[in-house]
Design an enzyme around this catalytic site. Structure first.
Site, PDB file in Angstrom:
ATOM      1  N   GLY A  16       0.846  -1.201   0.000  1.00 14.42           N
ATOM      2  CA  GLY A  16       0.000   0.000   0.000  1.00 14.42           C
ATOM      3  C   GLY A  16       0.871   1.237   0.000  1.00 14.42           C
ATOM      4  O   GLY A  16       0.568   2.243   0.632  1.00 14.42           O
ATOM      5  N   SER A  18       1.420   3.471  -2.064  1.00 14.52           N
ATOM      6  CA  SER A  18       1.006   4.754  -2.642  1.00 14.52           C
ATOM      7  C   SER A  18      -0.113   5.391  -1.819  1.00 14.52           C
ATOM      8  O   SER A  18      -0.669   6.408  -2.207  1.00 14.52           O
ATOM      9  CB  SER A  18       0.581   4.554  -4.094  1.00 14.52           C
ATOM     10  OG  SER A  18      -0.264   3.430  -4.183  1.00 14.52           O
ATOM     11  N   ARG A  50      -0.804  -1.717  -6.167  1.00 15.06           N
ATOM     12  CA  ARG A  50      -1.418  -2.218  -7.407  1.00 15.06           C
ATOM     13  C   ARG A  50      -1.094  -1.356  -8.625  1.00 15.06           C
ATOM     14  O   ARG A  50      -1.012  -1.859  -9.735  1.00 15.06           O
ATOM     15  CB  ARG A  50      -2.933  -2.295  -7.217  1.00 15.06           C
ATOM     16  CG  ARG A  50      -3.292  -3.478  -6.337  1.00 15.06           C
ATOM     17  CD  ARG A  50      -4.775  -3.603  -6.164  1.00 15.06           C
ATOM     18  NE  ARG A  50      -5.262  -2.607  -5.230  1.00 15.06           N
ATOM     19  CZ  ARG A  50      -6.233  -2.826  -4.352  1.00 15.06           C
ATOM     20  NH1 ARG A  50      -6.826  -3.986  -4.303  1.00 15.06           N
ATOM     21  NH2 ARG A  50      -6.619  -1.896  -3.538  1.00 15.06           N
ATOM     22  N   LYS A 155      -3.528  -0.584  12.935  1.00 17.28           N
ATOM     23  CA  LYS A 155      -4.971  -0.509  13.168  1.00 17.28           C
ATOM     24  C   LYS A 155      -5.674   0.151  11.995  1.00 17.28           C
ATOM     25  O   LYS A 155      -5.058   0.965  11.358  1.00 17.28           O
ATOM     26  CB  LYS A 155      -5.257   0.212  14.484  1.00 17.28           C
ATOM     27  CG  LYS A 155      -5.222   1.749  14.367  1.00 17.28           C
ATOM     28  CD  LYS A 155      -6.216   2.446  15.254  1.00 17.28           C
ATOM     29  CE  LYS A 155      -7.399   3.019  14.574  1.00 17.28           C
ATOM     30  NZ  LYS A 155      -7.323   4.302  13.937  1.00 17.28           N
ATOM     31  N   HIS A 247      -6.920   3.708  20.155  1.00 20.18           N
ATOM     32  CA  HIS A 247      -6.060   4.742  20.752  1.00 20.18           C
ATOM     33  C   HIS A 247      -6.461   5.091  22.190  1.00 20.18           C
ATOM     34  O   HIS A 247      -5.656   5.077  23.109  1.00 20.18           O
ATOM     35  CB  HIS A 247      -6.122   6.039  19.941  1.00 20.18           C
ATOM     36  CG  HIS A 247      -5.693   5.906  18.516  1.00 20.18           C
ATOM     37  ND1 HIS A 247      -4.730   5.029  18.108  1.00 20.18           N
ATOM     38  CD2 HIS A 247      -6.098   6.563  17.385  1.00 20.18           C
ATOM     39  CE1 HIS A 247      -4.561   5.148  16.784  1.00 20.18           C
ATOM     40  NE2 HIS A 247      -5.383   6.066  16.335  1.00 20.18           N
ATOM     41  N   LYS A 334     -13.655  15.501  15.752  1.00 19.29           N
ATOM     42  CA  LYS A 334     -12.939  16.179  14.658  1.00 19.29           C
ATOM     43  C   LYS A 334     -13.542  17.556  14.435  1.00 19.29           C
ATOM     44  O   LYS A 334     -14.661  17.823  14.834  1.00 19.29           O
ATOM     45  CB  LYS A 334     -13.071  15.356  13.389  1.00 19.29           C
ATOM     46  CG  LYS A 334     -12.329  14.023  13.484  1.00 19.29           C
ATOM     47  CD  LYS A 334     -12.125  13.423  12.113  1.00 19.29           C
ATOM     48  CE  LYS A 334     -11.393  12.096  12.202  1.00 19.29           C
ATOM     49  NZ  LYS A 334      -9.985  12.201  12.510  1.00 19.29           N
TER      50      LYS A 334
HETATM   51  C1  BG6 Z   1      -5.801   7.765  13.237  1.00 18.59           C
HETATM   52  C2  BG6 Z   1      -7.220   8.022  12.873  1.00 18.59           C
HETATM   53  O1  BG6 Z   1      -5.646   6.458  13.729  1.00 18.59           O
HETATM   54  O2  BG6 Z   1      -5.396   8.710  14.244  1.00 18.59           O
HETATM   55  C3  BG6 Z   1      -7.410   9.456  12.367  1.00 18.59           C
HETATM   56  O3  BG6 Z   1      -7.604   7.106  11.845  1.00 18.59           O
HETATM   57  C4  BG6 Z   1      -6.895  10.427  13.408  1.00 18.59           C
HETATM   58  O4  BG6 Z   1      -8.748   9.727  12.075  1.00 18.59           O
HETATM   59  C5  BG6 Z   1      -5.486  10.062  13.832  1.00 18.59           C
HETATM   60  O5  BG6 Z   1      -6.916  11.722  12.824  1.00 18.59           O
HETATM   61  C6  BG6 Z   1      -5.052  10.930  15.006  1.00 18.59           C
HETATM   62  O6  BG6 Z   1      -3.700  10.704  15.225  1.00 18.59           O
HETATM   63  P1  BG6 Z   1      -2.790  11.816  15.903  1.00 18.59           P
HETATM   64  O7  BG6 Z   1      -1.465  11.172  16.036  1.00 18.59           O
HETATM   65  O8  BG6 Z   1      -2.789  12.998  14.967  1.00 18.59           O
HETATM   66  O9  BG6 Z   1      -3.437  12.173  17.196  1.00 18.59           O
END
Ligand code: BG6
Length: 476
Positions: A16, A18, A50, A155, A247, A334
């Site tokens: 993956g 790219s 791919r 993940k 996370h 977000k």
């Molecule tokens: C990723 C999520 O695992 O973590 C994203 O898929 C998120 O949506 C990102 O923006 C946040 O990571 P960090 O390191 O910027 O806090």
């Protein structure tokens, strides 16, 4: 400081290559590893995807993504290092589900390494739907049973308990668990790693963080960015799967687990699992808040009627005697007013303390600042007010030892250090609680509440903490 340098040659194959993840995180991480002289004389980086492109085109993409990473501070980029690194990068195109293409890849690897047997790292920077194809084809093309081939899976691991289980059973058909590294990039963050070390070396802090001393815990992970270019993925998952499932539950576990006696991976995984498998969500609309930023449905590729949550807040408990009745609040979203990740541990008050008096707090700021902050109430005259006894940057790494998350974790894989990776059991436990929450949302037909872009999120998040007479502690 003597930073760790890899001596033995290795080949890194990025599946993956790219995609966004590789460009945004992995390539800059490789640059930083070279810049800090962590890599051996002999190493190979092979992109696999791919798209049929020439090596030179891929090298340009590779180099452009690193330049882009430095766009705010172009002077920090060392062109010589970038040129040397880029010259070692090559590319093989192929499908993920074609054995023939993997045989070609194997031939190519043998050719560039002059048929020497060296450690091969297979990095999965692909959507989880193609994990199994790659695993199967890598398994089928192994040189022999004991080949040193390490899989790095990032993940999300599956999309629910069942698919995660299926994935792990599938992996186990071809690879031993010790060759599989399950990566959550939060565990590569310097401040998150410090949490562990800090707890491991401070009795005082641990005494404050024991269940009977804590009135509540608040975990906040706010982001300013929206869905960016990942609309297709994000709209399918929402923040609960995207942020909470791995996370934030990992952070929760690191904060609340008992301290493992040794800092070895198996004992850490055991302690985290013990917390994660005891998480409890009480099924009630009061215990969850969902939000969606106003402009979400105008984002490119987001359906106008999307009900995906871009904000979620929840109230959880840990079913253990020592954490009995201690609420844990988690919130993430977000397009909020700030990028900020932090944990607030509020300590219990004496029974004789007035209700309005602020509690003592232990605050771990994880990003963008990395620091621990202990706030103790001190009375001056007739009023009680905060005195910050300690404010320090103990959670930041310093000097030579600082590397971006993916670089730290890659180094760990090469050193066979599993401490900052996940175990199958932990992941299953986090999916189980996630599935319970999501099933409840579906059953109760909960819909996200709109919130203004770049605001602090839906107002009803305050109702969560007020159930227990607490308030979110916002750090400004
Ligand atoms: C990723 C999520 O695992 O973590 C994203 O898929 C998120 O949506 C990102 O923006 C946040 O990571 P960090 O390191 O910027 O806090």
């Amino acid at each position: 400081m003597n930073s760790y340098r890899i001596e033995k040659p290795f080949a890194l194959v990025i599946f993956g290559a790219s995609g966004d993840l590789a460009k945004l995180k992995l390539f800059p991480a490789l640059y930083s590893m070279v810049e800090q002289k962590r890599l051996p004389k002999e190493y190979y980086i092979v992109g696999y995807a791919r798209t049929k492109i020439e090596k030179e085109v891929f090298q340009k993409e590779f180099s452009d993504s690193i330049k882009n990473h430095f766009k705010k501070h172009p002077k920090d980029l060392n062109e010589k290092i970038l040129k040397d690194l880029t010259s070692r990068v090559s590319y093989v195109s192929g499908q993920y589900n074609k054995l023939e293409d993997f045989k070609n890849l194997r031939k190519y690897l043998s050719k560039i390494t002059s048929n020497k047997e060296i450690t091969t790292l297979a990095y999965f920077s692909v959507p989880p739907q193609v994990f199994q194809d790659i695993i199967e084809n890598l398994g089928e093309t192994k040189r022999h049973e004991n080949e040193d081939l390490r899989l790095i899976l990032e993940k999300p691991f599956g999309e629910d308990t069942e698919s995660a289980r299926e994935l792990f059973h599938f992996v186990a058909r071809y690879f031993k668990e010790e060759n599989v590294y399950l990566l959550d990039h939060y565990l590569g963050k310097g401040a998150v790693q410090s949490l562990l070390h800090l707890r491991h070396s401070n009795r005082l802090i641990n005494m404050m963080m024991k269940g009977p001393e804590v009135s509540n815990i608040q975990i906040t992970a706010f982001e300013k960015i929206g869905v960016t270019t990942r609309a297709g993925y994000f709209d399918q998952v929402g923040t609960i799967k995207d942020m909470v499932q791995s996370h934030l539950l990992q952070i929760l576990a690191l904060i609340t687990m008992s301290i493992p006696i040794t800092e070895n991976a198996a004992s850490l995984h055991r302690e985290k699992y013990s917390i994660l498998s005891a998480l409890k969500f009480i099924e009630s609309k009061k215990n969850i808040v969902l939000g969606q930023y106003e402009s979400y449905i105008e984002e490119k590729d987001i359906p106008k009627n999307s009900k995906t949550e871009t904000f979620s807040a929840m109230r959880l408990f840990i079913d253990r005697e020592s954490w009995y009745k201690t609420p844990i609040y988690i919130r993430t979203g977000k397009k909020l007013h700030e990028k900020h990740t932090y944990v607030v541990v509020e300590l219990k008050k004496f029974a004789f303390q007035p209700k309005e008096e602020e509690p003592n707090r232990l605050i771990f700021e994880l990003q963008p600042e990395e620091r621990i902050n202990i706030r103790l109430v001190n009375k001056q005259g007739q009023t009680s007010h905060y005195q910050e006894i300690t404010t320090s940057d103990t959670l930041s790494c310093t000097g030579d030892d600082c590397l971006p998350e993916h670089a730290m974790l890659l180094l760990d894989v090469i050193r066979k250090r599993r401490l900052h990776f996940l175990s199958f059991e932990e992941i299953i436990a986090t999916w189980e609680i996630t599935d319970t929450i999501l099933a409840f949302i579906e059953k109760s037909k909960l819909k996200p509440e709109k919130y203004v872009d770049f605001s602090p999120g839906p107002e009803s998040q305050d109702q969560l903490t007020s159930i227990d007479d607490f308030k979110w502690f916002d750090i400004h």
